[in-house]
Design a protein around this motif. Structure first.
Motif, PDB file in Angstrom:
ATOM      1  N   ILE A 259       0.836  -1.199   0.000  1.00 58.44           N
ATOM      2  CA  ILE A 259       0.000   0.000   0.000  1.00 58.44           C
ATOM      3  C   ILE A 259       0.873   1.250   0.000  1.00 58.44           C
ATOM      4  N   ARG A 260       1.908   1.244   0.787  1.00 58.70           N
ATOM      5  CA  ARG A 260       2.782   2.417   0.881  1.00 58.70           C
ATOM      6  C   ARG A 260       3.412   2.754  -0.459  1.00 58.70           C
ATOM      7  N   VAL A 261       3.895   1.737  -1.158  1.00 56.50           N
ATOM      8  CA  VAL A 261       4.543   1.981  -2.457  1.00 56.50           C
ATOM      9  C   VAL A 261       3.517   2.354  -3.517  1.00 56.50           C
ATOM     10  N   ASP A 275       9.878   6.635   4.475  1.00 53.43           N
ATOM     11  CA  ASP A 275      10.558   5.885   3.418  1.00 53.43           C
ATOM     12  C   ASP A 275      10.042   6.233   2.022  1.00 53.43           C
ATOM     13  N   TYR A 276       8.732   6.350   1.882  1.00 57.46           N
ATOM     14  CA  TYR A 276       8.152   6.531   0.550  1.00 57.46           C
ATOM     15  C   TYR A 276       7.469   7.884   0.357  1.00 57.46           C
ATOM     16  N   GLY A 277       7.408   8.678   1.405  1.00 58.11           N
ATOM     17  CA  GLY A 277       6.757   9.978   1.265  1.00 58.11           C
ATOM     18  C   GLY A 277       7.580  11.135   1.769  1.00 58.11           C
ATOM     19  N   ALA A 278       8.902  10.931   1.904  1.00 61.92           N
ATOM     20  CA  ALA A 278       9.761  11.979   2.469  1.00 61.92           C
ATOM     21  C   ALA A 278       9.697  13.270   1.660  1.00 61.92           C
ATOM     22  N   GLY A 279       9.534  13.136   0.343  1.00 67.37           N
ATOM     23  CA  GLY A 279       9.498  14.317  -0.506  1.00 67.37           C
ATOM     24  C   GLY A 279       8.263  15.176  -0.304  1.00 67.37           C
TER      25      GLY A 279
END
Length: 343
Positions: A259-261, A275-279
């Motif tokens: 789900i995260r990716v 990890d996947y939303g730092a930006g």
């Protein structure tokens, strides 16, 4: 067993550097000369200060050895692979002689592994169930049929017997395509998809840049499908830009970090996902208070396994459980709702 400082008695291996090996990286050299550990383990030992040359501690794995040097490696005693019972509170949702359903809090690791030898769900389950857990998963994963990330909260089912383990594993392997397995999550994401519902069908594999992470790939990888639908929009006014929204995500497959990716792949990563939303972290600056402070301080990805349904592997009864959002998640949703209502 917890990681402990190396204490006597210890084992030290010494290796002489021959002319042919001069110029080799230290971690590669000791791995080539000893089969006691993998190169990655030797690399970790070097960084921990357990390798010396001529009495001088070397902590750089890329140190180039010289002919005539003697490398001394201090090996830790072997770790006990058998988890021990720990009195960690469990939120038991359902339990019978064959299985147990628990509501995992955020921050709890599911099973022992490097860096987390104690304080895991398995340690708690051993204390609660004693020897009454399936052995199919091995000594470190007794009864574990599926997992949730450390910082994902919500429902898990654990097998007490081998028969239950096999039956549940078959359902999870089928991903609910032909059976009764249902897994639904609540996810709080940045922005809001244009449609009310949709599907992400994108294969996943290990990330080329970081082998601990997953990434969407065009070729190869493992088939992965996530169905989502919108539950709430923040702010709710359709005339205003949506800064965040609450989604329900249902898994058709069960890949690591799926789900995260997938949500990051469609441009809506989970709030709090480092990890996947730092930006997207700076988007919190666009929120009014107190939502800005709540989002910035939220310590985990906003993901909760709220619905778990399956056919009982022994009785055949279809069971379905629901877990309300945990307090930290509710506080975050409330803050967004209240702060953006008049924004």
């Amino acid at each position: 067993m917890a990681d402990q400082p190396f204490e006597d008695p210890v084992e030290i291996i010494e290796i002489a550097v021959e002319e042919a090996a001069a110029g080799t990286r230290l971690d590669a050299f000791v791995a080539a000369k000893s089969d006691r550990c993998s190169r990655s383990r030797f690399k970790a030992l070097i960084k921990e200060g357990q390798v010396a040359i001529g009495g001088r501690t070397i902590v750089e794995p890329n140190y180039r050895v010289n002919a005539g040097e003697r490398v001394a490696v201090t090996l830790p005693p072997p770790e006990d692979p058998t988890p021990e019972a720990e009195a960690i509170p469990l939120a038991v949702v359902y339990e019978d002689d064959d299985l147990i359903v628990i509501d995992k809090p955020p921050g709890l690791v599911v099973h022992p592994a490097a860096g987390n030898w104690t304080g895991t769900l398995v340690n708690a389950l051993i204390a609660h169930c004693g020897d009454g857990l399936s052995g199919i998963g091995g000594v470190r994963r007794p009864g574990i049929v599926h997992r949730l990330d450390k910082d994902t909260s919500g429902l898990m089912v654990v097998a007490k017997t081998d028969a239950a383990h096999r039956g549940l594993s078959e359902q999870f392997a089928d991903h609910g395509r032909t059976g009764s397995l249902v897994r639904a999550y609540r996810a709080l994401v940045w922005g809001c998809p244009a449609h009310m519902a949709g599907t992400v069908d994108a294969a996943l594999d290990r990330s080329a840049g970081n082998r601990m992470k997953r990434a969407v790939v065009k070729f190869g990888g493992k088939h992965a499908v996530t169905h989502w639908r919108r539950l709430a929009r923040f702010p709710n006014d359709p005339a205003k830009e949506a800064l965040a929204c609450l989604l329900e995500c249902r898994l058709e497959t069960g890949r690591t970090h799926q789900i995260r990716v997938h949500m990051a792949h469609i441009g809506h990563p989970l709030i709090g996902d480092r990890d996947y939303g730092a930006g997207f972290a700076t988007r919190a600056n666009r929120l009014p208070e107190p939502a800005r402070a709540r989002v910035s301080a939220f310590p985990r990805q906003a993901l909760h396994a709220g619905v778990l349904g399956f056919r009982h592997p022994v009785s055949g009864e279809v069971l379905c459980f629901e877990s309300p959002l945990p307090a930290d998640f509710v506080d975050l949703v409330d803050a967004l709702e209240a702060s953006l209502a008049s924004h």
